[in-house]
Design an enzyme around this catalytic site. Structure first.
Site, mmCIF file in Angstrom:
data_model
loop_
_atom_site.group_PDB
_atom_site.id
_atom_site.type_symbol
_atom_site.label_atom_id
_atom_site.label_comp_id
_atom_site.label_asym_id
_atom_site.label_seq_id
_atom_site.Cartn_x
_atom_site.Cartn_y
_atom_site.Cartn_z
ATOM 1 N N TRP A 75 -7.241 -0.225 2.302
ATOM 2 C CA TRP A 75 -5.820 0.061 2.041
ATOM 3 C C TRP A 75 -5.145 0.597 3.301
ATOM 4 O O TRP A 75 -4.034 0.190 3.638
ATOM 5 C CB TRP A 75 -5.699 1.055 0.887
ATOM 6 C CG TRP A 75 -4.292 1.226 0.415
ATOM 7 C CD1 TRP A 75 -3.663 0.470 -0.535
ATOM 8 C CD2 TRP A 75 -3.329 2.191 0.864
ATOM 9 N NE1 TRP A 75 -2.366 0.920 -0.697
ATOM 10 C CE2 TRP A 75 -2.142 1.961 0.141
ATOM 11 C CE3 TRP A 75 -3.362 3.221 1.806
ATOM 12 C CZ2 TRP A 75 -0.990 2.728 0.320
ATOM 13 C CZ3 TRP A 75 -2.219 3.986 1.993
ATOM 14 C CH2 TRP A 75 -1.056 3.740 1.261
ATOM 15 N N TYR B 104 5.275 -1.595 -1.147
ATOM 16 C CA TYR B 104 4.830 -2.970 -0.872
ATOM 17 C C TYR B 104 5.970 -3.962 -0.731
ATOM 18 O O TYR B 104 5.738 -5.157 -0.584
ATOM 19 C CB TYR B 104 3.873 -3.440 -1.974
ATOM 20 C CG TYR B 104 2.702 -2.505 -2.149
ATOM 21 C CD1 TYR B 104 1.898 -2.176 -1.057
ATOM 22 C CD2 TYR B 104 2.422 -1.931 -3.374
ATOM 23 C CE1 TYR B 104 0.852 -1.293 -1.197
ATOM 24 C CE2 TYR B 104 1.369 -1.044 -3.516
ATOM 25 C CZ TYR B 104 0.585 -0.725 -2.426
ATOM 26 O OH TYR B 104 -0.451 0.150 -2.564
ATOM 27 N N ASP C 280 -11.931 -0.841 -12.332
ATOM 28 C CA ASP C 280 -10.894 -0.450 -11.377
ATOM 29 C C ASP C 280 -11.284 0.860 -10.705
ATOM 30 O O ASP C 280 -11.788 1.779 -11.367
ATOM 31 C CB ASP C 280 -9.567 -0.286 -12.127
ATOM 32 C CG ASP C 280 -8.470 0.260 -11.229
ATOM 33 O OD1 ASP C 280 -8.499 -0.048 -10.016
ATOM 34 O OD2 ASP C 280 -7.604 0.994 -11.739
ATOM 35 N N HIS D 198 -9.348 -3.868 -9.826
ATOM 36 C CA HIS D 198 -8.087 -3.717 -9.100
ATOM 37 C C HIS D 198 -7.710 -4.999 -8.367
ATOM 38 O O HIS D 198 -6.552 -5.231 -8.058
ATOM 39 C CB HIS D 198 -8.209 -2.574 -8.089
ATOM 40 C CG HIS D 198 -6.915 -1.889 -7.821
ATOM 41 N ND1 HIS D 198 -6.380 -0.944 -8.665
ATOM 42 C CD2 HIS D 198 -6.021 -2.031 -6.818
ATOM 43 C CE1 HIS D 198 -5.219 -0.522 -8.198
ATOM 44 N NE2 HIS D 198 -4.983 -1.176 -7.071
ATOM 45 N N SER E 176 -0.844 1.378 -9.339
ATOM 46 C CA SER E 176 -1.516 1.920 -8.162
ATOM 47 C C SER E 176 -0.665 2.957 -7.462
ATOM 48 O O SER E 176 -0.238 3.928 -8.062
ATOM 49 C CB SER E 176 -1.825 0.798 -7.176
ATOM 50 O OG SER E 176 -2.796 -0.020 -7.653
ATOM 51 N N TYR E 177 -0.355 2.679 -6.165
ATOM 52 C CA TYR E 177 0.482 3.639 -5.435
ATOM 53 C C TYR E 177 1.768 3.907 -6.204
ATOM 54 O O TYR E 177 2.242 5.043 -6.303
ATOM 55 C CB TYR E 177 0.810 3.082 -4.032
ATOM 56 C CG TYR E 177 1.494 4.122 -3.171
ATOM 57 C CD1 TYR E 177 0.759 4.896 -2.288
ATOM 58 C CD2 TYR E 177 2.867 4.350 -3.263
ATOM 59 C CE1 TYR E 177 1.373 5.870 -1.513
ATOM 60 C CE2 TYR E 177 3.491 5.314 -2.502
ATOM 61 C CZ TYR E 177 2.736 6.067 -1.622
ATOM 62 O OH TYR E 177 3.349 7.047 -0.870
HETATM 63 C C1 BEZ Z 1 -2.615 -0.044 -4.573
HETATM 64 O O1 BEZ Z 1 -1.450 0.341 -4.580
HETATM 65 O O2 BEZ Z 1 -2.958 -1.141 -5.008
HETATM 66 C C2 BEZ Z 1 -3.664 0.877 -4.029
HETATM 67 C C3 BEZ Z 1 -3.289 2.118 -3.602
HETATM 68 C C4 BEZ Z 1 -4.241 2.971 -3.122
HETATM 69 C C5 BEZ Z 1 -5.564 2.574 -3.056
HETATM 70 C C6 BEZ Z 1 -5.912 1.336 -3.500
HETATM 71 C C7 BEZ Z 1 -4.971 0.474 -3.979
#
Ligand code: BEZ
Length: 602
Positions: A164, A41, A263, A298, A115-116
């Site tokens: 996403w 990101y 989440d 999330h 997340s990722y």
């Molecule tokens: C995230 O990095 O926020 C994310 C990654 C995969 C699916 C949903 C969110």
């Protein structure tokens, strides 16, 4: 606080690619312990550093850590092609090799990020990189199939995938074709593709229509991986290659897991914890697992624990949970190895909804959990909240069958719950389910008004005896807390795609009309149903776009067109011969939940 930041330091990977990396160092010669973040990101992005779900970078540096932030391959200022998850194991390992060779690094590394970035931590942790002493995956998964892309029951997380992937495709489009992949098709018209991706995200049809991937060439043009996700509906080798959960013995670093009851990742967050507690590759890793779960989703902006239909109070906010402090104590213990630092955190800290309080626990599942059956009952007309469906501790004495139609053209819309972030208009969280409880295709089973508190904390399971007119159908479930004012507040939800009832890899069609016992993983929650409240279960054939809708054909869902769709007539059988039941993890704790010995509520 004084510190230095080196920007865009090239860190070499084994194939010669150099990943762009920022290095923040506290004042002084060091060497320092290092905290590594690997992100798709943008390592320079204020969103990463201002994210309340993640620790404050300045506080980490102030505490004497060097903080290293790296753009993963093919993102931000790092060259290459971004193929989600594909390179993070190797690149994470190579980054650890480089870090531990730096004169300013004292050889001890922790990883952090959500997340990722959390999945990327697990992928590095199963590699053989040196120096990794601790992980801190926030709202993440060690099994990308189970979350966020599919679900343990085999349905696609449609909202998460589309939202996403569209945003990732947009980022790729902005970068242009990767220099090392001259075959990447140059977009005929980048502006038109960007427009298509953006308007796709805002498309209200996403709330009630099938995944129109074929109509979205811009998505697969700029992120071919999105097509692969749909092409691998089973948990096959494509998914297993990037599933650290399959190799827990290779993980020797303890992990701090942070999750949210609403989440999309929460089921896998908890499974990572329980798997590593039992099977991680070192005693320290097994013993050192920690988990914090709040009433968060999330989506940004829900970190206050305040939602339109339900507020948990300001102490539920992620700020009140002191995420930075929790990280620092964990890293001090495991990265710095400071056994003198009082590690006063109990292993598990959960926000218990209903009583709306934080509570510390020894472990998960909570010691003393009593899985308890709540049977579906009624006279065969459980459709809508005005129907006759009941939920009872006493097994029913008469057989009955509730029937609903699953029409893939009109799926039941998701209301709150664990949808991702609502680009499609769906929003996550504890939403009032009243609008869907008026639908004839939603079966509603409600317990009696409680005269004492009942705590449900843990993994919720639904066992249903179901027959269908179709060769494949979905069974979705929702656990709901009915408040005295009538609000039906969603707690947790799940799905089973019937073809995967015996195996996540070997689908088997249903024999129309045959009754099967189906087990639906309803995910996890923590809630005290207070006196005056009622426990409710909803059963339906869809929960869209949280999950993709079943086309009813028994074929490849992504290939089924509008003309193929089959309406399924699904029947839920209950009674002595068909003990359909919700299995709730009941907990007794002083002052909170006291399930009665006599078997009420019923
Ligand atoms: C995230 O990095 O926020 C994310 C990654 C995969 C699916 C949903 C969110």
């Amino acid at each position: 606080m004084t510190f230095t930041v080196d920007v865009d330091v090239p860190v070499p990977m084994r194939d010669g690619t150099a990943l762009a990396t920022n290095v923040w160092r506290p004042e002084g010669p060091g060497p320092f312990p290092v905290l590594l973040l690997r992100t798709p990101y943008g390592k320079d992005d204020a969103g990463t550093f201002g994210n309340p779900k993640l620790p404050d970078v300045f506080a980490l540096v102030d505490a004497g850590y060097a903080v290293v932030a790296q753009d993963v391959r093919g993102t931000g200022r790092s060259p290459g092609t971004f193929v989600p998850h594909a390179d993070e194991g190797r690149d994470g390992t190579d980054t650890l090799v480089w870090l531990t060779g730096q004169p300013w690094c004292d050889g001890a590394v922790g990883m952090w990020g959500g997340s990722y970035m959390g999945i990327a931590q697990w992928q590095a942790a199963v590699g053989d990189g040196p120096g990794l002493r601790a992980l801190a995956p926030v709202m993440a998964s060690a099994d990308p199939y189970g979350a966020p892309w599919y679900s343990p029951g085999g349905a696609l997380s449609q909202d998460a995938v589309l939202t996403w992937a569209s945003l990732a495709a947009l980022r790729n489009l902005r970068r242009g074709p990767a220099a090392d992949t001259p075959d990447t098709p140059a977009p005929a018209d980048a502006a038109a593709d960007a427009e298509a991706l953006l308007s796709g995200l805002a498309d209200p049809r996403l709330l009630h229509e099938p995944l129109p991937l074929a109509d979205r060439p811009a998505l697969t043009r700029h992120l071919p991986w999105a097509g692969q996700v749909l092409g691998h509906p089973e948990r096959d080798a494509f998914w297993r290659e990037t599933a650290p959960i399959d190799h827990p013995d290779r993980v020797t670093a303890p992990a701090l897991h942070v999750g949210g009851w609403y989440d999309v990742f929460v089921g896998e967050t908890v499974r990572s914890y329980t798997t590593m507690r039992r099977h991680a590759g070192s005693a320290a890793a097994r013993d050192g697992q920690r988990m914090v779960i709040g009433p968060w989703s999330h989506a940004d902006g829900t970190d206050l624990g305040t939602y339109p239909d339900r507020s948990f109070g300001l102490h539920a906010s992620i700020k009140a949970a002191d995420i930075t402090g929790v990280h620092l104590r964990f890293f001090d213990r495991w990265v710095r190895g400071r056994t003198d630092v009082a590690d006063d955190d109990r292993r598990v800290r959960i926000f218990v909804m209903g009583i709306d309080r934080w509570r510390d626990e020894e472990d998960w599942p909570l010691p003393g959990t009593r899985p308890t059956d709540f049977f579906l009952s009624g006279a065969g007309r459980a459709n809508t909240a005005d129907g006759d469906g009941t939920l009872t501790r006493r097994p029913p004495t008469a057989e009955a069958v509730d029937t609903f139609r699953h029409d893939p053209r009109h799926p039941v819309p998701s209301l709150g719950g664990t949808v991702l972030a609502g680009a499609s208009g769906a929003y996550p969280g504890p939403a009032d389910q009243a609008p869907v409880e008026t639908r004839e295709d939603v079966l509603v089973y409600t317990g009696d008004v409680l005269d004492r508190p009942v705590e449900v904390t843990g993994h919720v399971t639904l066992v249903l005896h179901v027959s269908s007119s179709a060769p494949d159908t979905d069974v979705t479930g929702k656990l709901v807390d009915v408040h005295p004012d009538g609000r039906a507040i969603l707690l947790c939800e799940g799905v089973l795609r019937a073809r995967y009832r015996t195996s996540p890899t070997d689908p088997e069609p249903l024999e129309p009309g045959t009754v099967y016992e189906l087990t639906v993983d309803m995910n996890v929650t923590s809630n005290v149903f207070l006196p005056g409240h009622r426990i409710r279960l909803e059963v339906a054939g869809s929960n869209f776009p949280r999950y993709d809708r079943n086309t009813g054909t028994g074929g490849a869902l992504a290939a089924d067109g509008d003309d193929d769709l089959v309406v399924a007539v699904d029947r839920v059988h209950h009674g002595p011969a068909h003990p359909s039941r919700l299995v709730l993890p009941l907990i007794e704790r002083p002052g909170t939940g006291h399930p009665t010995a006599t078997g009420t509520p019923a």
